[in-house]
Each structure stands twice: as structure tokens, then as C-alpha cells.
Write an enzyme that holds these catalytic residues in place. Structure first.
Site, PDB file in Angstrom:
ATOM      1  N   VAL A 296       0.869  -1.187   0.000  1.00 16.00           N
ATOM      2  CA  VAL A 296       0.000   0.000   0.000  1.00 16.00           C
ATOM      3  C   VAL A 296       0.897   1.225   0.000  1.00 16.00           C
ATOM      4  CG1 VAL A 296      -1.846   1.238   1.201  1.00 16.00           C
ATOM      5  CG2 VAL A 296      -1.763  -1.268   1.294  1.00 16.00           C
TER       6      VAL A 296
ATOM      7  N   TYR B 248      -2.910  18.143 -11.145  1.00 11.24           N
ATOM      8  CA  TYR B 248      -3.567  17.028 -10.435  1.00 11.24           C
ATOM      9  C   TYR B 248      -4.625  16.365 -11.332  1.00 11.24           C
ATOM     10  CZ  TYR B 248      -5.801  14.731  -6.376  1.00 11.24           C
ATOM     11  OH  TYR B 248      -6.317  13.832  -5.480  1.00 11.24           O
TER      12      TYR B 248
ATOM     13  N   THR C 204      -9.132  13.857   5.035  1.00 10.84           N
ATOM     14  CA  THR C 204      -7.747  13.415   5.284  1.00 10.84           C
ATOM     15  C   THR C 204      -6.856  14.666   5.278  1.00 10.84           C
ATOM     16  OG1 THR C 204      -7.072  13.277   2.967  1.00 10.84           O
ATOM     17  CG2 THR C 204      -8.175  11.324   3.872  1.00 10.84           C
TER      18      THR C 204
HETATM   19  N1  LIG Z   1      -8.725  13.073   0.306  1.00 12.69           N
HETATM   20  C1  LIG Z   1      -9.449  13.328  -0.751  1.00 12.69           C
HETATM   21  O1  LIG Z   1     -10.424  14.046  -0.688  1.00 12.69           O
HETATM   22  C2  LIG Z   1      -9.090  12.720  -2.070  1.00 12.69           C
HETATM   23  C3  LIG Z   1      -9.930  12.968  -3.149  1.00 12.69           C
HETATM   24  C4  LIG Z   1      -9.635  12.394  -4.380  1.00 12.69           C
HETATM   25  C5  LIG Z   1      -8.512  11.614  -4.525  1.00 12.69           C
HETATM   26  N2  LIG Z   1      -7.680  11.418  -3.462  1.00 12.69           N
HETATM   27  C6  LIG Z   1      -6.512  10.585  -3.684  1.00 12.69           C
HETATM   28  O2  LIG Z   1      -6.466   9.589  -2.681  1.00 12.69           O
HETATM   29  C7  LIG Z   1      -5.120   9.203  -2.435  1.00 12.69           C
HETATM   30  C8  LIG Z   1      -4.862   9.214  -0.943  1.00 12.69           C
HETATM   31  O3  LIG Z   1      -4.981  10.542  -0.500  1.00 12.69           O
HETATM   32  P1  LIG Z   1      -5.232  10.946   1.026  1.00 12.69           P
HETATM   33  O4  LIG Z   1      -6.391  11.797   1.040  1.00 12.69           O
HETATM   34  O5  LIG Z   1      -5.161   9.751   1.863  1.00 12.69           O
HETATM   35  O6  LIG Z   1      -3.951  11.873   1.234  1.00 12.69           O
HETATM   36  P2  LIG Z   1      -2.884  11.924   2.392  1.00 12.69           P
HETATM   37  O7  LIG Z   1      -2.108  13.178   2.153  1.00 12.69           O
HETATM   38  O8  LIG Z   1      -3.507  11.744   3.712  1.00 12.69           O
HETATM   39  O9  LIG Z   1      -1.953  10.654   2.094  1.00 12.69           O
HETATM   40  C9  LIG Z   1      -1.091  10.606   1.005  1.00 12.69           C
HETATM   41  C10 LIG Z   1       0.145   9.846   1.416  1.00 12.69           C
HETATM   42  O10 LIG Z   1       0.992   9.733   0.279  1.00 12.69           O
HETATM   43  C11 LIG Z   1       2.321   9.887   0.708  1.00 12.69           C
HETATM   44  N3  LIG Z   1       3.177  10.299  -0.406  1.00 12.69           N
HETATM   45  C12 LIG Z   1       3.193  11.481  -1.058  1.00 12.69           C
HETATM   46  N4  LIG Z   1       4.127  11.461  -2.008  1.00 12.69           N
HETATM   47  C13 LIG Z   1       4.713  10.253  -1.972  1.00 12.69           C
HETATM   48  C14 LIG Z   1       5.758   9.654  -2.709  1.00 12.69           C
HETATM   49  N5  LIG Z   1       6.413  10.289  -3.673  1.00 12.69           N
HETATM   50  N6  LIG Z   1       6.108   8.380  -2.410  1.00 12.69           N
HETATM   51  C15 LIG Z   1       5.473   7.708  -1.404  1.00 12.69           C
HETATM   52  N7  LIG Z   1       4.484   8.250  -0.669  1.00 12.69           N
HETATM   53  C16 LIG Z   1       4.113   9.517  -0.944  1.00 12.69           C
HETATM   54  C17 LIG Z   1       2.244  10.976   1.762  1.00 12.69           C
HETATM   55  O11 LIG Z   1       3.395  10.987   2.583  1.00 12.69           O
HETATM   56  C18 LIG Z   1       0.974  10.589   2.476  1.00 12.69           C
HETATM   57  O12 LIG Z   1       1.258   9.730   3.545  1.00 12.69           O
HETATM   58  C19 LIG Z   1      -4.253  10.161  -3.216  1.00 12.69           C
HETATM   59  O13 LIG Z   1      -3.847   9.557  -4.418  1.00 12.69           O
HETATM   60  C20 LIG Z   1      -5.202  11.303  -3.534  1.00 12.69           C
HETATM   61  O14 LIG Z   1      -4.840  11.984  -4.690  1.00 12.69           O
HETATM   62  C21 LIG Z   1      -7.961  11.947  -2.243  1.00 12.69           C
END
Ligand SMILES: NC(=O)c1ccc[n+]([C@@H]2O[C@H](COP(=O)([O-])OP(=O)(O)OC[C@H]3O[C@@H](n4cnc5c(N)ncnc54)[C@H](O)[C@@H]3O)[C@@H](O)[C@H]2O)c1
Length: 436
Positions: free
Chosen positions: A196, A344, A379
């Protein structure tokens, strides 16, 4: 190729039946015995004799013998112990009449034939009982299920010790193989190795916790290793590892896959992959710095490509017949081209295309690839979204609230599990109805 294979198959079957009939006629003439008699008189061990009798009944053109075969199955399926003898005796008599066997001359026929019929009924009944057992969804917290599994193991493998109730040994007796219907243990995630990315926070963390509850072993990969360690500390115990990985760098991703073998053994392979790592670097398109554009694409799109490519390669190399499942992350931003998120939205739209192509190319290896499209999920990623924009988004969301990471994680668990075994190339929107 397929058509040629089928042609050969039909040809071979026709030749087999032609020569079988010839040989049977020849033997009947020279020995004066029918096939059933020859089998009963031959020097077979019991199991082989029963198998041969079963084969002969199954292939027979005689409706009487075919009926015997199907009656043995139907009483076995109905678990009718009481009528067993009656049916066996009737079957013996019907065979004697049909095959004109004089028991005054052929005195040695009836006993071995009767034993064979009882054995055929017996193991068909055993298989029917096992199938019924396999249809039960296994609950590890239910003591009677645990006992049942133990009994089953002892009956099927009496000479071998069972290492643990939830262990890979079950595959050896037919549970949790490539056929999901034989899986006796929940969603089919137990003992699978999962990677993950972005597991150190938000949705990735919620996925890790759910998978750990299903007894999967997880590599929690994140650029922020402290976050990954915190995730592990919050999980159900198991063989989990926190890995410091930058998914935007190929070497770093390669080391993560090497870690699978270092941790779990050289023959092991991760068959579950969740590409949750992602970042945002928002700005109007005319002001956006090229490096901000690149960084977002490098993490979300290239990162997903690197991990997916290596996951598929290792699964194909190690020939994992129970298949693999990959879940990628898109976003509603890609769907609507959200303002201020050119990088994005482009990256996430790219992830959708990548997901569909991987699904098409990998289907033949039983590797599925799907994506989730989250809406606004509570988040750290959305903490910086200005309040007035968030209120506007909630107004547009039919369910009228932000989603929780667990609500996306549940969908991901489903996509990773055997429950979704016929879904690939799908984009599942988990947005409370936002931007349908
Ligand atoms: N939260 C939302 O509303 C939302 C909406 C649409 C899509 N997403 C997508 O869901 C996924 C999870 O997002 P989230 O909300 O849990 O965000 P989050 O910021 O809580 O978690 C993202 C994690 O990715 C890690 N990360 C960033 N760059 C990295 C890299 N180069 N290598 C390894 N790890 C890296 C960060 O350290 C962080 O722990 C992401 O792909 C995000 O784009 C989130």
C-alpha cells in the site's frame, strides 16, 4: 490456435471412442466376459477397481447402467444412507439382467461389484458433504468453525501436523485456490501480501488497517516512514513492514519490491497493490511552475506506473495462479477538470487511462486493475482546502457531508478481494454523489 486445439480435442475423442468400442467387442468375443466382469476379476486394488467400474458405468451406452451411475450420485447428494443398500442391490440385479451374467457360472462377480458400487457412492457422498462445508463463510471468531476446519484437516491429511488454523496449508487441500467458490476464509485476502503506497496517512492508512484485519501481510510504503510506522502501530498484529519509499523514483520502487522477498521469502510475491500515494500543488494554469506540474505527475501518474509495472512483472514471473488485484486512485478533479488543479486533474485522468490499459493487457494473467474516484474525503490532503470552497462542494454533494477514509477503504477492500473477481478496468466513484 484455440479452434485448432478444439478440433484436435474432438478428433482425439472420436478416435478414442471408436477404438474403445472395437476393443470391447473383441474382448467380449474372445473372453466371453463384459467389461464390468473383466474389471471385477482383474488383479486391481480396491480403489483402482472402483475407479474403473465408475468409468465403465459413466461411458456405457446402456440406459440401465447410466441410470445406476446417476442414481449413485443422487442418493449421495441427498445424503441418503438408509436407502444405500437397497439401491446398490437393485443396481446389481439390473446389471446381471442387462449384461446376461449367470451367477451360477460367474460366482466371483457379485461381491467385488457390490463393494465397488458402495465405494463409488461413499466418496461421492464425501465430496457432496465437503461442497456443502465449503459453501459456509468461515468466521475465525466462531469456535465451531475452527473445530470444523481442524476436523477436516485431520481427516484429509491425517499424517501431517497443521501449523495454524489460518495458514497457507489450506491451499493444499483445495481451499482458497484460483477458484473463489472454494475459498473458505472470508474475502480471500488472508495470507496475501499487499503493498500500500501512501500507507502512512489518510485513505492508505485506512486500507492497511482493514487488510490487516483480513490477515493480509502488508508493506506500508510511504515517503514519510514515520507515518508508515504509526500506521503499523495502529494495525492488528501480523507480518507488516514500514518502508521508506518515494514512488516517483524507480530505484526506490525497485527496492520496495525486493523488500517483499527479503521479508517474506524468495518465492513470495505481492499480489495486492494499492497506489494511494499522491500530492497536490495547486495553482492557476497560467502561473503554474513546470516543476510543480512535473512533481504531481511524477508521484500520481509515474509512481502508479512504476509500481504497477513491477507488480505485474513479478506476478507473471512467479506464475501466481490465484491472480492479483491492483487499485489505483483517480479523483473527481479529473472528471470535471477542477480549477486550480491542472497538474492534479491531468495526473488523475492519466491514471484512469493507465488503469484501463493495464486491465486489458493483464486480464489473461488473472490480474485485475481498477480505480477509485474519491470525492472530498476527510484526510490531511483536504485540510488546506479553503472553507468557502469546501462549503460549496458539500452543497453539491447529495449526501451532504465529507467522506471518511474508511468509506473509501471499504470499497478498495472489495476491489482487492475475490468478491469482485469479475470486475476489472472499472472506475468506482466514492464521492457521496458529488459530480455524478
Ligand atoms: N482526500 C481526498 O479528498 C481525495 C480525493 C480524491 C482523490 N484522493 C486521492 O487519494 C489518495 C490518498 O490521499 P489521502 O487523502 O489519503 O492523502 P494523504 O495526504 O492523507 O496521504 C497521502 C500519502 O501519500 C504519501 N506520499 C506522497 N508522495 C509520496 C511519494 N512520492 N512516495 C510515497 N508516498 C508519498 C504521503 O506521505 C501521504 O502519507 C491520493 O492519491 C489522492 O490523490 C484523495
Amino acid at each position: 490456435m484455440y479452434i485448432i486445439g478444439q478440433l484436435f480435442n474432438h478428433l482425439f475423442t472420436a478416435i478414442y471412442f471408436f477404438f474403445r468400442k472395437l476393443l470391447k467387442g473383441f474382448l467380449r468375443k474372445t473372453t466371453g466376459l463384459c467389461e464390468l466382469q473383466r474389471i471385477c476379476y482383474a488383479d486391481y486394488s480396491n480403489a483402482y477397481r472402483s475407479k474403473a467400474i465408475e468409468n465403465s458405468l459413466r461411458l456405457s451406452k446402456s440406459p440401465v447402467l447410466q441410470k445406476i451411475d446417476s442414481e449413485l450420485t443422487s442418493i449421495a447428494l441427498a445424503d441418503q444412507l438408509a436407502h444405500r443398500w437397497e439401491i446398490v442391490e437393485k443396481a446389481v440385479e439390473a446389471t446381471l439382467v442387462t449384461k446376461c451374467i449367470n451367477t451360477n457360472i460367474h460366482t466371483d462377480f457379485i461381491l467385488p461389484y457390490r463393494i465397488c458400487l458402495v465405494q463409488i457412492y461413499g466418496y461421492r457422498q464425501l465430496i457432496a458433504r465437503l461442497d456443502k462445508l465449503r459453501a459456509i463463510t468461515f468466521d475465525p471468531n466462531d469456535e465451531s468453525h475452527q473445530k470444523l476446519l481442524k476436523t477436516l484437516w485431520e481427516k484429509l491429511c491425517p499424517d501431517r501436523k497443521l501449523d495454524g488454523l489460518i495458514s497457507k496449508q489450506w491451499t493444499e487441500i483445495g481451499f482458497q485456490g484460483s477458484d473463489p467458490s472454494t475459498d473458505f476464509r472470508g474475502m480471500g485476502l488472508s495470507n496475501r501480501i499487499a503493498i500500500v503506497t501512501g500507507g502512512g496517512s489518510g485513505i492508505g492508512r485506512a486500507v492497511c488497517k482493514l487488510l490487516a484485519k483480513e490477515n493480509a501481510s502488508i508493506i506500508v510504503a510511504d515517503r514519510n516512514v514515520k507515518g508508515a510506522q504509526e500506521t503499523i502501530a495502529s494495525m492488528t498484529e501480523g507480518q507488516h513492514v514500514a518502508a521508506e519509499v518515494d514512488v516517483a523514483k524507480l530505484d526506490s520502487v525497485k527496492s520496495m519490491f525486493e523488500l517483499v522477498n527479503k521479508t517474506y521469502g524468495s518465492e513470495e510475491v505481492a499480489t495486492l497493490l494499492v497506489n494511494s500515494a499522491g500530492i497536490t500543488k495547486d495553482g492557476w494554469v497560467i502561473d503554474m511552475k513546470p516543476e510543480d506540474f512535473d512533481q504531481v505527475l511524477d508521484v500520481s501518474l509515474k509512481g502508479t506506473f512504476y509500481t504497477t509495472q513491477l507488480a505485474c512483472k513479478t506476478m507473471i514471473d512467479k506464475k501466481k495462479s490465484d491472480g492479483g488485484s491492483i487499485v489505483n486512485f483517480s479523483s473527481v478533479s479529473a472528471k470535471i477538470g477542477n480549477m486550480g488543479q491542472a497538474n492534479y486533474a491531468a495526473a488523475k485522468a492519466g491514471v484512469e487511462g493507465l488503469t484501463r490499459t493495464v486491465a486489458r493487457e493483464m486480464g489473461k494473467y488473472n490480474i485485475r486493475c481498477n480505480a477509485v474516484i474519491p470525492g472530498f474525503i476527510e484526510t490531511p490532503m483536504v485540510e488546506t482546502v479553503p472553507e468557502h470552497i469546501m462549503q460549496g462542494m458539500l452543497f453539491l454533494t447529495p449526501l451532504g457531508r465529507k467522506g471518511q477514509p474508511e468509506e473509501v477503504a471499504n470499497v478498495i477492500k472489495f476491489l482487492l478481494s475475490k468478491e469482485s473477481s469479475y470486475i476489472t478496468g472499472a472506475m468506482l466513484q466514492v464521492s457521496g454523489g458529488l459530480f455524478l
